[in-house]
Design a protein around this motif. Structure first.
Motif, short mmCIF file in Angstrom:
data_model
loop_
_atom_site.label_atom_id
_atom_site.label_comp_id
_atom_site.label_asym_id
_atom_site.label_seq_id
_atom_site.Cartn_x
_atom_site.Cartn_y
_atom_site.Cartn_z
N GLU A 4 13.74 -33.78 57.14
CA GLU A 4 13.51 -33.62 55.71
C GLU A 4 12.04 -33.26 55.46
O GLU A 4 11.73 -32.48 54.57
N ARG A 5 11.16 -33.83 56.24
CA ARG A 5 9.73 -33.54 56.10
C ARG A 5 9.45 -32.06 56.35
O ARG A 5 8.66 -31.44 55.63
N THR A 6 10.11 -31.47 57.33
CA THR A 6 9.92 -30.05 57.62
C THR A 6 10.43 -29.21 56.46
O THR A 6 9.78 -28.25 56.05
N GLN A 7 11.57 -29.59 55.91
CA GLN A 7 12.13 -28.84 54.78
C GLN A 7 11.19 -28.93 53.58
O GLN A 7 10.95 -27.93 52.91
N ARG A 8 10.69 -30.13 53.30
CA ARG A 8 9.77 -30.29 52.17
C ARG A 8 8.49 -29.48 52.40
O ARG A 8 7.95 -28.89 51.47
N ALA A 9 8.04 -29.42 53.65
CA ALA A 9 6.84 -28.65 53.96
C ALA A 9 7.07 -27.16 53.70
O ALA A 9 6.18 -26.45 53.22
N LEU A 10 8.27 -26.68 53.99
CA LEU A 10 8.59 -25.27 53.73
C LEU A 10 8.55 -24.99 52.23
O LEU A 10 7.98 -23.99 51.79
N VAL A 11 9.15 -25.86 51.44
CA VAL A 11 9.12 -25.67 49.99
C VAL A 11 7.68 -25.74 49.50
O VAL A 11 7.26 -24.93 48.67
N ASP A 12 6.91 -26.68 50.02
CA ASP A 12 5.51 -26.78 49.63
C ASP A 12 4.75 -25.50 49.97
O ASP A 12 3.89 -25.06 49.22
N LEU A 13 5.07 -24.91 51.13
CA LEU A 13 4.43 -23.66 51.51
C LEU A 13 4.68 -22.61 50.43
O LEU A 13 3.77 -21.93 49.98
N MET A 14 5.91 -22.48 50.02
CA MET A 14 6.23 -21.48 49.00
C MET A 14 5.50 -21.78 47.70
O MET A 14 5.00 -20.88 47.05
N GLU A 15 5.46 -23.03 47.32
CA GLU A 15 4.84 -23.39 46.05
C GLU A 15 3.33 -23.18 46.08
O GLU A 15 2.74 -22.72 45.12
N THR A 16 2.69 -23.51 47.20
CA THR A 16 1.23 -23.43 47.25
C THR A 16 0.72 -22.08 47.73
O THR A 16 -0.35 -21.66 47.34
N GLN A 17 1.47 -21.39 48.56
CA GLN A 17 1.03 -20.13 49.12
C GLN A 17 1.50 -18.92 48.32
O GLN A 17 1.00 -17.82 48.52
N ALA A 18 2.45 -19.12 47.44
CA ALA A 18 3.09 -17.99 46.77
C ALA A 18 2.10 -17.06 46.09
O ALA A 18 2.22 -15.85 46.19
N GLU A 19 1.15 -17.60 45.43
CA GLU A 19 0.20 -16.77 44.70
C GLU A 19 -1.00 -16.37 45.56
O GLU A 19 -1.68 -15.40 45.23
N THR A 20 -1.27 -17.09 46.64
CA THR A 20 -2.50 -16.85 47.37
C THR A 20 -2.32 -16.31 48.78
O THR A 20 -3.27 -15.79 49.35
N ALA A 21 -1.13 -16.42 49.34
CA ALA A 21 -0.92 -15.91 50.70
C ALA A 21 -1.18 -14.41 50.71
O ALA A 21 -0.69 -13.68 49.86
N THR A 22 -1.95 -13.97 51.67
CA THR A 22 -2.31 -12.56 51.71
C THR A 22 -1.23 -11.71 52.37
O THR A 22 -1.25 -10.50 52.22
N VAL A 28 16.14 -23.98 45.22
CA VAL A 28 16.47 -23.08 44.11
C VAL A 28 15.29 -22.85 43.17
O VAL A 28 14.99 -21.69 42.84
N PRO A 29 14.57 -23.88 42.71
CA PRO A 29 13.42 -23.60 41.83
C PRO A 29 12.36 -22.72 42.51
O PRO A 29 11.78 -21.84 41.86
N ALA A 30 12.13 -22.94 43.79
CA ALA A 30 11.14 -22.12 44.50
C ALA A 30 11.62 -20.68 44.62
O ALA A 30 10.83 -19.74 44.50
N LEU A 31 12.92 -20.48 44.85
CA LEU A 31 13.46 -19.13 44.94
C LEU A 31 13.39 -18.42 43.59
O LEU A 31 13.05 -17.23 43.52
N ILE A 32 13.69 -19.12 42.52
CA ILE A 32 13.60 -18.53 41.19
C ILE A 32 12.16 -18.08 40.93
O ILE A 32 11.93 -16.97 40.43
N ALA A 33 11.21 -18.91 41.29
CA ALA A 33 9.80 -18.55 41.10
C ALA A 33 9.43 -17.31 41.90
O ALA A 33 8.65 -16.47 41.44
N ARG A 34 10.00 -17.16 43.08
CA ARG A 34 9.65 -16.02 43.94
C ARG A 34 10.25 -14.70 43.46
O ARG A 34 9.85 -13.64 43.90
#
Length: 176
Positions: free
Chosen positions: A35-53, A77-83
């Motif tokens: 579950e920690r790995t899955q949460r980390a993936l979602v966190d990556l999308m949330e935090t890197q989405a605007e800044t990842a080069t 789903v919320p992270a995918l909608i944002a993307r």
């Protein structure tokens, strides 16, 4: 801090995301990672989405989110909608593909609205139309879908017709 190409974390992160995308798990199972790995993936999308080069990294993360399985719907789903609003069409396309894999429930309306906005991007248009055909366009036929009837692409026209056929239908997991 965004993950950039060339840093040691980039290679590890890319490898982990590729493993998540290609992982062998059933549709009704949670991915064997923690579950920690899955949460980390979602966190990556949330935090890197605007800044990842690297848009490829963002697209790969969206693919991974789409493949987490139904047990992670509330995270993914919320992270995918944002993307769907990502400036790179490949990320938007990956997010649309991912949304098709989930029963959206209460997120159907926000997903539909974001998908309709994304139709303006020709890079992701086919995936967005396919997602709309899966979840439904709502009670009335949106003008954004009607505009796709005039596309030069036969695939886009076909997908627009499939989406239009859902007018008034309830979204559901049985639709494909």
């Amino acid at each position: 801090v965004p993950v950039r190409r060339g840093c040691s974390d980039y290679g590890r992160l890319r490898g982990a995301l590729e493993e998540l995308v290609d992982g062998p798990w059933g549709e009704d199972e949670r991915h064997p990672r923690s579950e920690r790995t899955q949460r980390a993936l979602v966190d990556l999308m949330e935090t890197q989405a605007e800044t990842a080069t690297d848009p490829e990294l963002r697209a790969l993360a969206a693919e991974a989110l789409g493949g987490l399985g139904p047990g992670y719907r509330d995270l993914a789903v919320p992270a995918l909608i944002a993307r769907l609003g990502d400036p790179d069409g490949r990320v938007c396309a990956a997010a649309a593909r991912g949304l098709k894999r989930y029963d959206l429930g209460e997120a159907t309306e926000p997903a539909r609205a974001a998908l309709l906005r994304s139709l303006a991007d020709p890079v992701c248009r086919q995936e967005v139309l396919a997602a709309l055909a899966r979840i439904g366009v709502g009670a009335a036929l949106p003008g954004e879908v009607v505009a796709c009837f005039e596309s030069d692409s036969p695939d886009e026209r076909c997908l627009a017709l499939a989406a239009a056929a859902t007018v008034g239908a309830e979204a559901g997991p049985s639709r494909s």
